[in-house]
Scaffold this motif. Structure first.
Motif, PDB file in Angstrom:
ATOM      1  N   VAL A  83       0.847  -1.200   0.000  1.00 20.52           N
ATOM      2  CA  VAL A  83       0.000   0.000   0.000  1.00 20.52           C
ATOM      3  C   VAL A  83       0.883   1.251   0.000  1.00 20.52           C
ATOM      4  O   VAL A  83       1.839   1.338   0.772  1.00 20.52           O
ATOM      5  N   ARG A  84       0.556   2.192  -0.848  1.00 22.96           N
ATOM      6  CA  ARG A  84       1.209   3.497  -0.773  1.00 22.96           C
ATOM      7  C   ARG A  84       0.533   4.316   0.328  1.00 22.96           C
ATOM      8  O   ARG A  84      -0.676   4.208   0.541  1.00 22.96           O
ATOM      9  N   HIS A  85       1.307   5.142   1.006  1.00 22.27           N
ATOM     10  CA  HIS A  85       0.780   5.985   2.081  1.00 22.27           C
ATOM     11  C   HIS A  85      -0.277   6.960   1.568  1.00 22.27           C
ATOM     12  O   HIS A  85      -0.392   7.219   0.364  1.00 22.27           O
ATOM     13  N   ASP A 112      14.715   0.418   4.988  1.00 19.51           N
ATOM     14  CA  ASP A 112      14.875   0.088   3.563  1.00 19.51           C
ATOM     15  C   ASP A 112      13.595   0.298   2.763  1.00 19.51           C
ATOM     16  O   ASP A 112      13.635   0.296   1.528  1.00 19.51           O
ATOM     17  N   LEU A 113      12.453   0.499   3.433  1.00 21.45           N
ATOM     18  CA  LEU A 113      11.195   0.759   2.734  1.00 21.45           C
ATOM     19  C   LEU A 113      10.963   2.248   2.491  1.00 21.45           C
ATOM     20  O   LEU A 113       9.925   2.642   1.966  1.00 21.45           O
ATOM     21  N   ARG A 114      11.929   3.076   2.857  1.00 19.22           N
ATOM     22  CA  ARG A 114      11.785   4.521   2.626  1.00 19.22           C
ATOM     23  C   ARG A 114      11.791   4.863   1.139  1.00 19.22           C
ATOM     24  O   ARG A 114      12.337   4.139   0.311  1.00 19.22           O
ATOM     25  N   GLU A 115      11.219   6.036   0.851  1.00 17.30           N
ATOM     26  CA  GLU A 115      11.234   6.578  -0.511  1.00 17.30           C
ATOM     27  C   GLU A 115      12.677   6.871  -0.935  1.00 17.30           C
ATOM     28  O   GLU A 115      13.606   6.909  -0.102  1.00 17.30           O
ATOM     29  N   HIS A 132       6.076   3.816  -0.264  1.00 16.30           N
ATOM     30  CA  HIS A 132       5.955   5.065  -1.014  1.00 16.30           C
ATOM     31  C   HIS A 132       5.843   4.765  -2.507  1.00 16.30           C
ATOM     32  O   HIS A 132       6.278   3.708  -2.976  1.00 16.30           O
ATOM     33  N   GLY A 133       5.301   5.726  -3.248  1.00 20.44           N
ATOM     34  CA  GLY A 133       5.035   5.496  -4.664  1.00 20.44           C
ATOM     35  C   GLY A 133       6.265   5.136  -5.473  1.00 20.44           C
ATOM     36  O   GLY A 133       6.254   4.203  -6.286  1.00 20.44           O
ATOM     37  N   GLY A 134       7.348   5.889  -5.271  1.00 19.67           N
ATOM     38  CA  GLY A 134       8.580   5.604  -6.002  1.00 19.67           C
ATOM     39  C   GLY A 134       9.151   4.253  -5.648  1.00 19.67           C
ATOM     40  O   GLY A 134       9.609   3.502  -6.517  1.00 19.67           O
ATOM     41  N   TRP A 135       9.113   3.921  -4.359  1.00 20.09           N
ATOM     42  CA  TRP A 135       9.658   2.647  -3.886  1.00 20.09           C
ATOM     43  C   TRP A 135       8.876   1.475  -4.456  1.00 20.09           C
ATOM     44  O   TRP A 135       9.462   0.499  -4.935  1.00 20.09           O
ATOM     45  N   ILE A 136       7.560   1.564  -4.414  1.00 16.41           N
ATOM     46  CA  ILE A 136       6.727   0.473  -4.930  1.00 16.41           C
ATOM     47  C   ILE A 136       6.988   0.267  -6.419  1.00 16.41           C
ATOM     48  O   ILE A 136       7.170  -0.858  -6.890  1.00 16.41           O
TER      49      ILE A 136
END
Length: 215
Positions: free
Chosen positions: A9-11, A82-85, A146-150
Motif C-alpha cells: 500500500v502506498r501511504h 529500507d522501505l523509505r522513498e 511510497h510510490g517511487g519505492w513500490i
C-alpha cells in the motif's frame, strides 16, 4: 494455492503531495485527506487476516499502516528503513520545476542504488517467508511504503523475471493508498495480480507524485 499474499500500500496524501513538493525522505505527515484515504483503504483491507506488517519508518507510511492495523490489533508493525522513498538530496522540499532536475545531481540516491535497496528488502522478506511453516491457507502480509519505492521494486522484479504480471495487469501509476497485490508460491515465484488499485477511493487522490517524476 498461494503460499503468501503480499498487499503493498502506498501511504495517504500529504500537504507536500498536494502542493507538488518533492518529499523523498523528508518526514512529512498525512493531511486531512490523507487520513481519510487511510481509513478508506483500512476498510477495504479489513477482512484480510494479516499475519505480519511492515512499513517504511517515515511518519506518513507509519500512520497509514497503523490506521489499517486498527482492524488487526494483534499484528505488530515492523518499521523498516529500507522501505523509505528514494532520497532526493537537495531537491527535497522543493516544488516541481524545470530547474529541479535529478540529472547529474550527486546528492540524489541513484536509481540503481534505490532499486537495489528495494530488492534487498524483498530478498530478506523471501528468506523470512521460507521459514514460515506450511499451512492450508496463504499467509497475508501488509507492506506500506511510497510510490517511487513500490514502482522501483515491482518494475525491477518484473524486468528481471522474478515476478510476472497477471493478464490485464499493467505497471502504471501508484497513487495515494493504492494497493498492489503479489501472490507468491512455494518456489519463490510471484505474480502481480493488482497494481496501483484504487477501487476503494472516490476522488480522494493526487494525480502526480513529485518524487516519481525523477525516476
Amino acid at each position: 494455492m498461494a503460499r503468501a499474499i503480499v498487499h503493498i500500500v502506498r501511504h495517504g496524501e500529504t500537504d507536500e503531495n498536494r502542493q507538488k513538493i518533492i518529499q523523498g525522505q523528508l518526514d512529512t505527515v498525512l493531511n486531512a485527506a490523507g487520513l481519510d484515504q487511510a481509513r478508506r483503504v483500512a476498510g477495504a483491507l479489513r477482512a484480510n487476516p494479516f499475519d505480519v506488517a511492515f512499513s517504511s519508518d517515515l511518519s506518513r507510511a507509519v500512520k497509514t499502516a497503523e490506521t489499517i492495523l486498527a482492524y488487526h490489533p494483534t499484528v505488530q508493525l515492523q518499521k523498516i528503513a529500507d522501505l523509505r522513498e528514494r532520497h532526493m538530496g537537495n531537491l527535497q522540499g522543493q516544488a516541481i520545476s524545470p530547474t529541479a532536475t535529478a540529472s547529474g545531481n550527486r546528492s540524489i540516491e541513484t536509481m540503481a542504488l534505490f532499486a537495489s535497496r528495494a530488492v534487498r528488502w524483498w530478498n530478506k522478506f523471501l528468506q523470512y517467508l521460507s521459514t514460515l511453516p506450511v499451512r492450508d491457507t496463504p499467509y497475508e502480509i501488509l507492506v506500506v511504503s511510497h510510490g517511487g519505492w513500490i514502482g522501483a521494486l515491482v518494475r525491477t522484479l518484473v524486468n528481471s523475471r522474478k515476478l510476472r504480471t497477471a493478464e490485464g495487469v499493467a505497471i502504471g501509476k501508484c497513487l495515494n493508498v493504492s494497493v498492489t497485490r503479489i501472490e507468491m508460491d512455494d518456489n519463490r515465484n510471484g505474480t502481480v495480480t493488482k497494481y496501483g488499485n484504487i477501487s476503494h477511493l472516490v476522488g480522494k487522490w493526487v494525480e502526480t507524485n513529485a518524487d516519481e517524476l525523477y525516476e
